[in-house]
Design an enzyme around this catalytic site. Structure first.
Site, PDB file in Angstrom:
ATOM      1  NE  ARG A 174      -3.823  -0.132   1.948  1.00  0.00           N
ATOM      2  CZ  ARG A 174      -5.025  -0.362   2.486  1.00  0.00           C
ATOM      3  NH1 ARG A 174      -5.430   0.365   3.492  1.00  0.00           N
ATOM      4  NH2 ARG A 174      -5.810  -1.320   2.030  1.00  0.00           N
ATOM      5  CE  LYS A 184      -7.957 -10.319   2.041  1.00  0.00           C
ATOM      6  NZ  LYS A 184      -7.964  -9.217   1.065  1.00  0.00           N
ATOM      7  CB  ALA A 190     -14.034  -4.911  -2.420  1.00  0.00           C
ATOM      8  CE  LYS A 224      -2.226  -4.793   2.227  1.00  0.00           C
ATOM      9  NZ  LYS A 224      -3.301  -5.485   1.518  1.00  0.00           N
ATOM     10  CB  ALA A 277     -14.102   3.667  -0.310  1.00  0.00           C
TER      11      ALA A 277
HETATM   12  P1  NAI Z   1      -9.274   2.050  -5.751  1.00  0.00           P
HETATM   13  O1  NAI Z   1      -8.306   2.997  -5.169  1.00  0.00           O
HETATM   14  O2  NAI Z   1      -9.206   1.717  -7.201  1.00  0.00           O
HETATM   15  O3  NAI Z   1     -10.778   2.555  -5.484  1.00  0.00           O
HETATM   16  C1  NAI Z   1     -11.201   3.143  -4.301  1.00  0.00           C
HETATM   17  C2  NAI Z   1     -12.279   4.158  -4.670  1.00  0.00           C
HETATM   18  O4  NAI Z   1     -12.845   4.668  -3.478  1.00  0.00           O
HETATM   19  C3  NAI Z   1     -11.748   5.346  -5.459  1.00  0.00           C
HETATM   20  O5  NAI Z   1     -12.572   5.587  -6.590  1.00  0.00           O
HETATM   21  C4  NAI Z   1     -11.809   6.498  -4.439  1.00  0.00           C
HETATM   22  O6  NAI Z   1     -12.040   7.749  -5.057  1.00  0.00           O
HETATM   23  C5  NAI Z   1     -12.978   6.062  -3.590  1.00  0.00           C
HETATM   24  N1  NAI Z   1     -13.021   6.631  -2.250  1.00  0.00           N
HETATM   25  C6  NAI Z   1     -11.984   6.921  -1.406  1.00  0.00           C
HETATM   26  N2  NAI Z   1     -12.458   7.398  -0.241  1.00  0.00           N
HETATM   27  C7  NAI Z   1     -13.806   7.370  -0.337  1.00  0.00           C
HETATM   28  C8  NAI Z   1     -14.860   7.731   0.530  1.00  0.00           C
HETATM   29  N3  NAI Z   1     -14.627   8.216   1.752  1.00  0.00           N
HETATM   30  N4  NAI Z   1     -16.140   7.567   0.109  1.00  0.00           N
HETATM   31  C9  NAI Z   1     -16.402   7.077  -1.119  1.00  0.00           C
HETATM   32  N5  NAI Z   1     -15.441   6.741  -2.007  1.00  0.00           N
HETATM   33  C10 NAI Z   1     -14.164   6.887  -1.617  1.00  0.00           C
HETATM   34  O7  NAI Z   1      -9.187   0.731  -4.845  1.00  0.00           O
HETATM   35  P2  NAI Z   1      -9.702  -0.711  -5.201  1.00  0.00           P
HETATM   36  O8  NAI Z   1      -8.586  -1.510  -5.754  1.00  0.00           O
HETATM   37  O9  NAI Z   1     -10.984  -0.630  -5.943  1.00  0.00           O
HETATM   38  O10 NAI Z   1      -9.964  -1.299  -3.742  1.00  0.00           O
HETATM   39  C11 NAI Z   1     -11.093  -0.880  -2.997  1.00  0.00           C
HETATM   40  C12 NAI Z   1     -11.032  -1.505  -1.621  1.00  0.00           C
HETATM   41  O11 NAI Z   1     -11.003  -2.925  -1.739  1.00  0.00           O
HETATM   42  C13 NAI Z   1      -9.782  -1.147  -0.790  1.00  0.00           C
HETATM   43  O12 NAI Z   1     -10.142  -1.087   0.562  1.00  0.00           O
HETATM   44  C14 NAI Z   1      -8.859  -2.331  -1.010  1.00  0.00           C
HETATM   45  O13 NAI Z   1      -7.975  -2.502   0.068  1.00  0.00           O
HETATM   46  C15 NAI Z   1      -9.852  -3.459  -1.078  1.00  0.00           C
HETATM   47  N6  NAI Z   1      -9.368  -4.593  -1.811  1.00  0.00           N
HETATM   48  C16 NAI Z   1      -8.989  -4.469  -3.105  1.00  0.00           C
HETATM   49  C17 NAI Z   1      -8.521  -5.557  -3.803  1.00  0.00           C
HETATM   50  C18 NAI Z   1      -8.161  -5.460  -5.245  1.00  0.00           C
HETATM   51  O14 NAI Z   1      -8.022  -6.522  -5.894  1.00  0.00           O
HETATM   52  N7  NAI Z   1      -8.023  -4.279  -5.806  1.00  0.00           N
HETATM   53  C19 NAI Z   1      -8.391  -6.878  -3.156  1.00  0.00           C
HETATM   54  C20 NAI Z   1      -8.903  -6.921  -1.807  1.00  0.00           C
HETATM   55  C21 NAI Z   1      -9.330  -5.802  -1.154  1.00  0.00           C
END
Ligand code: NAI
Length: 344
Positions: free
Chosen positions: A37, A61, A252, A73, A231
């Site tokens: 991260r 997980k 997620a 991590k 998010a």
């Molecule tokens: P990303 O960074 O692509 O998307 C996150 C989105 O949330 C962004 O569009 C951002 O603008 C928005 N955001 C940030 N703060 C916010 C708030 N307070 N309210 C509403 N929207 C907000 O991240 P990604 O990859 O989509 O991951 C999302 C979540 O899922 C994270 O917590 C990540 O740790 C988790 N995750 C992701 C995985 C993956 O394969 N990408 C795998 C497992 C978990």
């Protein structure tokens, strides 16, 4: 099985601005696997806290997903000023290389496939790289979204007696995972409501998926059937847990519970919470398959098990009148403890 990390390695490379922590929570089931991260933090203590918490989550997980990996991590503090991104990730790659396979990295919030390609110039203990034909690899987000979708499908049937097409679902955060999830849910006929700090992205996705949009402060408390946090973590705090109207939470984001007691509060209000690390394992399943040289078919088979696993956890939770989080945690701890005792 303790909640303390086996090892924490401090990252400190003044030449590139790299500062952070690699937290290795457990290697009982195999090398500690978990993404890297890159995020803004107030201080070094916050970096350490986040790394340890996320590493523990990865142990649980990976164990529940049936992967031959422990949990770890890396958390890198986003440098305050301009920095050479390639140099920073090369330095991070060297730190991973020094661990000689005890830790396997990949992308996470704030890092990308391109960053992992740079890391790969310094170490082979990295996944989430560009996919090669016939092999697993590439951006894990679509797999994460598919796992969440399958988890939600089973949870909706078990907890609400409904199909997703009959439900209204609020998605908080439509980034990489949230956007893919949106598309799957829209295809399934669900009504969607979206919120994202990036309003142009939110509006674009709302148009494509015929979804409604709301402000950030409203999404978690809306009168909908399902809340999908996609998010950052901590969205389920005491205020949300007491005020939310959705009957099911499945998303997620990692570490959705602001504190462990929230799981009990949700249980008391008859709100079903699908443990985040069970629903969102698709990404690490893809990363693990890439590292192990497996194919996309292996990934599909493992992601397909997420739905039945969620079903089993919810059924067991109902039988014990316990929260699904408590049941999932106990199962993960048990798997890790059994691996530890086999190794002893
Ligand atoms: P990303 O960074 O692509 O998307 C996150 C989105 O949330 C962004 O569009 C951002 O603008 C928005 N955001 C940030 N703060 C916010 C708030 N307070 N309210 C509403 N929207 C907000 O991240 P990604 O990859 O989509 O991951 C999302 C979540 O899922 C994270 O917590 C990540 O740790 C988790 N995750 C992701 C995985 C993956 O394969 N990408 C795998 C497992 C978990």
């Amino acid at each position: 099985m303790t909640d303390l990390c086996e090892q924490c390695i401090r990252l400190d490379d003044p030449e590139t601005g790299l500062t952070g922590i690699i937290a290795i929570h457990s290697t009982a089931l195999g090398p500690a696997a978990g993404g890297c991260r890159l995020w803004r933090y107030d201080d070094a203590a916050a970096v350490q806290r986040d790394a340890e918490r996320l590493a523990r989550g990865m142990s649980y997980k990976n164990a529940l997903a049936g992967l031959p990996f422990g949990g770890g991590k890396a958390v890198i503090a986003l440098p305050a000023g301009p920095f050479d991104r390639d140099a920073l990730f090369r330095a991070f790659g060297r730190a991973v290389a020094e661990l000689d396979g005890r830790y396997v990295t990949a992308e996470d919030v704030g890092t990308s496939v391109a960053d992992m390609e740079v890391v790969a110039s310094a170490t082979r203990h990295v996944a989430g790289r560009t996919a090669r034909p016939g092999h697993a690899g590439g951006d894990p987000s679509p797999w994460t979204a598919l796992g969440v979708f399958r988890a939600m499908e089973v949870a909706a049937r078990t907890a609400l007696g409904a199909e997703l097409g009959d439900l209204t679902i609020a998605i908080q955060g439509v980034g990489s995972v949230g956007a893919s999830l949106c598309a799957m849910l829209a295809d399934a006929g669900a009504s969607l409501v979206l919120a994202d700090v990036d309003e142009s992205r939110r509006d674009r996705l709302a148009k494509i998926n015929r979804a409604a949009v709301v402000d950030l402060g409203e999404i978690a408390l809306l009168d909908v059937d399902v809340l999908a946090p996609c998010a950052l973590g901590g969205v389920l705090d005491a205020t949300v847990a007491e005020g939310m109207r959705a009957r099911l939470v499945c998303g997620a984001a990692n570490n959705q519970l602001a504190s462990p007691d929230i799981a009990e509060r949700l249980l008391r209000r008859s709100i079903t919470y699908v443990p985040d690390y069970v629903a969102n394992a698709g990404g690490i399943i893809n990363v693990a398959a890439e590292y192990l040289g497996e194919s996309g078919l292996d990934v599909e088979a493992r992601v397909a098990r997420i739905g039945p696993r969620v079903g089993a956890i919810l059924t067991e939770a109902a039988r014990q009148q316990a929260s699904p989080a408590a049941v999932a945690d106990a199962r993960a701890r048990d798997l890790i403890a059994r691996a530890q005792s086999r190794a002893a």
